[in-house]
Design a protein around this motif. Structure first.
Motif, mmCIF file in Angstrom:
data_model
loop_
_atom_site.group_PDB
_atom_site.id
_atom_site.type_symbol
_atom_site.label_atom_id
_atom_site.label_comp_id
_atom_site.label_asym_id
_atom_site.label_seq_id
_atom_site.Cartn_x
_atom_site.Cartn_y
_atom_site.Cartn_z
ATOM 1 N N PHE A 224 2.221 4.127 2.308
ATOM 2 C CA PHE A 224 2.418 4.215 3.755
ATOM 3 C C PHE A 224 2.569 5.666 4.214
ATOM 4 O O PHE A 224 2.815 6.566 3.399
ATOM 5 C CB PHE A 224 3.673 3.424 4.163
ATOM 6 N N GLN B 151 -5.395 3.650 3.697
ATOM 7 C CA GLN B 151 -6.411 2.944 2.912
ATOM 8 C C GLN B 151 -7.025 3.823 1.835
ATOM 9 O O GLN B 151 -7.407 3.333 0.765
ATOM 10 C CB GLN B 151 -7.510 2.409 3.831
ATOM 11 N N THR C 287 -4.283 0.803 -1.274
ATOM 12 C CA THR C 287 -4.697 2.199 -1.127
ATOM 13 C C THR C 287 -5.549 2.591 -2.328
ATOM 14 O O THR C 287 -5.138 2.422 -3.471
ATOM 15 C CB THR C 287 -3.473 3.140 -1.056
ATOM 16 N N ALA D 180 0.852 -1.188 0.000
ATOM 17 C CA ALA D 180 0.000 0.000 0.000
ATOM 18 C C ALA D 180 0.892 1.244 0.000
ATOM 19 O O ALA D 180 2.120 1.149 0.019
ATOM 20 C CB ALA D 180 -0.910 0.006 1.230
ATOM 21 N N SER E 233 -4.305 -7.914 0.728
ATOM 22 C CA SER E 233 -3.974 -6.577 1.211
ATOM 23 C C SER E 233 -5.062 -5.632 0.767
ATOM 24 O O SER E 233 -5.608 -5.750 -0.331
ATOM 25 C CB SER E 233 -2.629 -6.112 0.652
ATOM 26 N N PRO F 232 0.002 1.758 6.734
ATOM 27 C CA PRO F 232 -0.610 1.874 5.403
ATOM 28 C C PRO F 232 -1.796 2.831 5.428
ATOM 29 O O PRO F 232 -2.509 2.934 6.425
ATOM 30 C CB PRO F 232 -1.065 0.439 5.098
#
Length: 395
Positions: A180, A194, A240, A178, A237, A192
């Motif tokens: 971070f 989202q 993002t 993702a 996972s 991370p």
């Protein structure tokens, strides 16, 4: 018709034959439910190796020839991925940027996409094939020359194809799960993120976040392309998600830390700042150096101070050319920027907290640069990691 997704695989995910086979298996699996345009970067450190090779035969390689050389890396990746897919029974075809109809301006090494005429891509998709596209490259319809889009330009290739074909989304798939809050290699407690909106990610990438090329985020915002940044592996996972309308209301909130490792401070003896920048541009043009990213320009009565950053090979070329220049003075040491991307930076609260943390860490800030969504400190390059660790406490 199956929904269309554009995927981009970074060089680290294609670094060796085993990784190429793993990525190809993932693509083959996903092609059962989606039409796919897959944009690939050069394998691993191929681009760096090619740049190093050029430097061994030429002290000032022509930018046209650099484009001819560097586009080889992505062509290797695209053909190998296509071979692996066809072996898996997944019909695939590879295209260069020019074959895919990516038209650019006529500048070399840092061209801008002007249009996409993806007729061959459209035909392949209608024939139920997976399209594998060499990222980072296009062709000038004026000069008929192959061009490249700058380091990280495969991201821009992917977003351009997603915009041209109105894809459901554009997935930027990497060896990290993702985006971070900071570089997890520097800050172990980095978390991370989202969700982000375009403006937040644009600010982050402009100030050094390596997850995407800044221009690709700018293009995604202009063309309303939904972005997803996640892992290229099959591991679960959340990744993002980046799209319009997220985080809409006012708040005073720190989001992430980003940095440019190498920033050069250049002073011009020319008092007129416009002339100073033009002189610098003309010098780089004469020496076949792509103009780096301009971060800051400070105007004084007797001089102009310019902050530049860019890939190491460009920064190295700039240093060599300016060391004995009579028109420009290059600061003896390298600097770094460390940027806190945030909302509410127009409040005095954010810059005040930034400066407090810097003082507590006993780091000397050379400059504080404010924007609508960030606070950036300029520090000595050797203090970069210390500054990132100090400021991450604000997130």
């Amino acid at each position: 018709m199956k929904p269309l997704i554009v995927q981009k695989y970074g060089g680290a995910t294609l670094a060796d034959p085993q990784k190429i086979k793993a990525v190809s298996a993932r693509i083959a699996n996903q092609s059962q439910e989606n039409s796919l345009i897959v944009v690939v970067s050069a394998m691993g450190k191929t681009t760096n190796s090619l740049i190093d090779l050029a430097s061994q035969v030429s002290s000032h390689p022509q930018r046209r020839e650099m484009d001819m050389l560097l586009t080889v890396g992505e062509r290797i990746s695209m053909s190998l991925v296509s071979m692996a897919l066809n072996d898996l029974g997944c019909r695939a075809i590879s295209f260069t940027g020019s074959q895919a109809g990516i038209f650019t301006d006529d500048s070399h090494v840092n061209a801008f996409i002007k249009d996409v005429k993806g007729f061959r891509v459209e035909e392949a998709l209608q024939d139920n094939k997976v399209v594998i596209l060499a990222g980072f490259q296009g062709v000038s319809p004026v000069t008929k020359e192959i061009t490249t889009l700058g380091r990280g330009g495969s991201d821009t290739s992917a977003v351009a194809m997603a915009a041209a074909f109105k894809a459901e989304r554009c997935e930027i798939l990497k060896d990290v799960p993702a985006v971070f809050t900071a570089d997890p290699n520097v800050v172990k407690s980095a978390r991370p993120l989202q969700e982000l909106n375009y403006d937040q990610l644009m600010e982050m990438t402009f100030w050094g976040a390596k997850v995407l090329h800044y221009r690709s985020v700018e293009l995604a915002k202009l063309r309303d392309v939904t972005l997803y940044i996640g892992p290229a592996s099959n591991k679960t996972s959340d990744g993002t998600l980046v799209k319009k309308g997220l985080n809409m209301f006012e708040s005073c909130k720190a989001l992430s830390l980003n940095s440019h490792e190498t920033v050069l401070e250049i002073k011009s003896v020319e008092k007129n700042s416009a002339k100073a920048l033009k002189q610098l541009q003309d010098l780089f043009e004469a020496k076949q150096i792509a103009f780096p990213q301009l971060l800051h320009c400070e105007i004084h009565q007797d001089k102009t101070e310019i902050l530049l950053t860019g890939p190491q090979e460009i920064m190295g070329a700039v240093k060599r050319e300016l060391q004995n220049s009579k028109d420009f003075e290059l600061h003896a040491s390298d600097f770094s920027t460390v940027t806190l991307t945030c909302t509410g930076s127009t409040s005095p609260e954010i810059p005040q907290k930034v400066l407090e943390k810097i003082d507590q860490a006993q780091v000397q800030a050379r400059k504080l640069i404010m924007s609508a969504m960030s606070a950036t400190v300029l520090v000595d390059a050797k203090e970069r990691n210390k500054t990132i660790e100090a400021l991450h406490a604000l997130i």
